[in-house]
Scaffold this active site. Structure first.
Site, PDB file in Angstrom:
ATOM      1  N   ASP A 284       0.679  -1.163   0.212  1.00  0.00           N
ATOM      2  CA  ASP A 284       0.211   0.151   0.334  1.00  0.00           C
ATOM      3  C   ASP A 284       1.070   1.159  -0.313  1.00  0.00           C
ATOM      4  OD1 ASP A 284      -2.048   1.901   0.585  1.00  0.00           O
ATOM      5  OD2 ASP A 284      -2.899   0.418   1.687  1.00  0.00           O
ATOM      6  N   ILE A 285       1.041   1.310  -0.957  1.00  0.00           N
ATOM      7  CA  ILE A 285       2.199   2.823  -1.241  1.00  0.00           C
ATOM      8  C   ILE A 285       1.284   4.237  -1.414  1.00  0.00           C
ATOM      9  CG2 ILE A 285       3.668   3.356  -2.627  1.00  0.00           C
ATOM     10  CD1 ILE A 285       4.389   0.978  -4.036  1.00  0.00           C
ATOM     11  N   GLU A 286       1.196   5.108  -0.313  1.00  0.00           N
ATOM     12  CA  GLU A 286       1.033   5.854  -0.216  1.00  0.00           C
ATOM     13  C   GLU A 286       1.163   7.859  -0.025  1.00  0.00           C
ATOM     14  OE1 GLU A 286      -2.953   5.816   1.806  1.00  0.00           O
ATOM     15  OE2 GLU A 286      -2.790   3.983   1.884  1.00  0.00           O
ATOM     16  N   ALA A 287       0.664   8.945   0.090  1.00  0.00           N
ATOM     17  CA  ALA A 287       1.670   9.738  -0.058  1.00  0.00           C
ATOM     18  C   ALA A 287       2.660  10.335  -0.445  1.00  0.00           C
ATOM     19  CB  ALA A 287       1.920  10.462   1.465  1.00  0.00           C
TER      20      ALA A 287
END
Length: 461
Positions: A284-287
């Protein structure tokens, strides 16, 4: 009813976020209730065999380690009913005990949970009732070392090579439906309660993070194996399901940023794959991690390595979206680098939908996703739909949008019509009515327990 907003460390769904779910071909664990019984030796630490002391058949006979000698006292059948048998009797946790140090013995087969075992692809033999592993006492490999139950640690004295009958049948519920379950907050429900109530068989477990270096740990602090997260994995598998660990989230140290190269990142992913014998990981790659072209490319290249090293691998990519569809930078980067994925999955919430129909907005965003995937890869419409997915959020979102059970039915109908590759949501912790508990334990809308899960559990691809 008082509306309760979510408090959580990992805000999902904002534009410019992504999650990559990697699904490995083959079984992740072979429960003892496998499709085909198999008989042979069970070997462990020091190459020693699991042995019935003195080849005796009396109830209460000790089960121990001993030099392998080919006798019937060392011939074990991993059965289709969850038992492990020798000399016509069952491997048994004494007195139905679940505490560390409970001795393992031979006993008349009686169908009790003390005689149920799961043999995982990570080479653990787990008693699901206790959520504990078969363990050679004291880490010893000496002859006559007693076997016992002990909290799973991943140590060598808990690793076993058991006869295989071809593996356990896949969970009956589709892999595509794997609601997020988080042990870090929200009074995590017992997964078997949810499974029994809804029929769902898969969960996405959040979150694997960096401990500040290129080293995966649950939430960046809990041990990779031997803790509450492994207990959850064992429980789900013992009930006939399976899990997809999730890397990342909104906050915390991300492996994608902490690891200095694609090779190091691929090795970190592989460490978790090996620890649990996984079919699936969810990255989960975010921001800031998503917004960095360098980190995007590092992730794409790492996933290419993981696919090459794990034949049959499947890749899901889940990322944020606007109401008309998502940013396509990661989709384009993957396509240009030769990385194909099984589902590009959007998170259609936290995108300005307060006061609007979130079911309809989700469908609109999903149509935009289909177009982006079609254009990047040259797919037909049907091919593109079958390479996309939806990861919604149940109840009141972080931005005060309201996703109702009726909205989930709208989303389900769309997914069924278009044959989407994935249909999931954040989170099963919140799939309960609010009755005075913390905001992270309930949805904030009128519902019965597990109503949202029941809807998506109907998805059949």
């Amino acid at each position: 009813m008082t509306t309760r907003l979510l408090r959580r460390p990992a805000v999902r769904g904002a534009v410019g976020t992504a999650a990559v779910a990697v699904l490995l071909g083959g079984m992740s664990g072979t429960p003892a209730s496998g499709a085909v019984a198999a008989t042979g030796q069970i070997t462990g630490i020091g190459g020693k065999c699991v042995d019935v002391a003195g080849a005796a058949t009396a109830n209460g006979t000790a089960v121990q380690l001993y030099d392998c000698n080919g006798t019937t006292a060392q011939q074990w059948t991993v059965g289709t009913d969850g038992t492990v048998r020798a000399l016509g009797k069952c491997l048994d946790a004494a007195s139905g005990g679940t505490a560390d140090g409970t001795l393992v013995q031979l006993w008349d087969c009686n169908g009790s949970t003390a005689q149920r075992w799961t043999v995982t692809a990570a080479r653990d033999i787990v008693n699901p009732q206790a959520n504990k592993c078969l363990d050679a006492t004291g880490g010893s490999s000496a002859n006559s070392t007693r076997l016992q139950l002990w909290s799973c640690t991943g140590a060598a004295n808990q690793k076993w090579t058991a006869p295989s009958g071809g593996g356990d049948p896949a969970p009956t519920g589709p892999m595509a439906v794997a609601p997020y379950l988080y042990n870090g907050w929200g009074s995590p429900p017992n997964p078997t309660t949810v499974m029994n109530a809804t029929g769902v068989k898969w969960f996405t477990l959040a979150f694997v993070l960096s401990n500040g270096y290129c080293n995966p740990q649950w939430d960046g602090s809990r041990p990779l194996t031997g803790g509450v997260d492994q207990q959850t994995v064992n429980t789900v598998r013992g009930a006939g399901g399976d899990v997809i660990p999730s890397f990342g989230g909104w906050s915390g140290n991300k492996l994608e940023s902490s690891c200095g190269s694609a090779g190091e990142l691929a090795a970190a992913y592989q460490k978790v794959i090996n620890a649990y014998g996984l079919k699936a990981i969810d990255i989960d790659i975010e921001a800031a991690a998503y917004d960095s072209p360098t980190v995007q490319q590092r992730t794409v290249d790492a996933l290419k390595t993981v696919k090459a090293n794990n034949p049959g691998i499947k890749v899901y990519v889940t990322f944020g979206t606007g109401q008309n569809g998502p940013d396509s930078s990661l989709i384009g980067r993957a396509a240009n680098s030769g990385l194909t994925v099984d589902s590009w999955t959007i998170m259609p919430f936290n995108f300005g939908g307060a006061g609007q129909n979130m079911g309809q907005l989700t469908v609109r965003a999903a149509e935009g996703l289909k177009t982006a995937v079609k254009n990047a890869y040259g797919y037909s419409d049907d091919q593109a739909y079958r390479r996309t997915g939806i990861s919604s959020m149940n109840g009141i979102t972080d931005n005060n949008e309201t996703v109702t059970v009726a909205d989930f039915r709208t989303i389900l109908a769309y997914a069924q019509q278009r044959h989407l590759a994935r249909l999931t949501f954040w989170s099963v912790n919140r799939d309960r009515p609010c009755t005075g508990g913390g905001a992270d334990t309930c949805s904030g809308v009128s519902q019965q327990p597990w109503d949202f899960t029941r809807v998506f559990a109907q998805y059949n691809g």
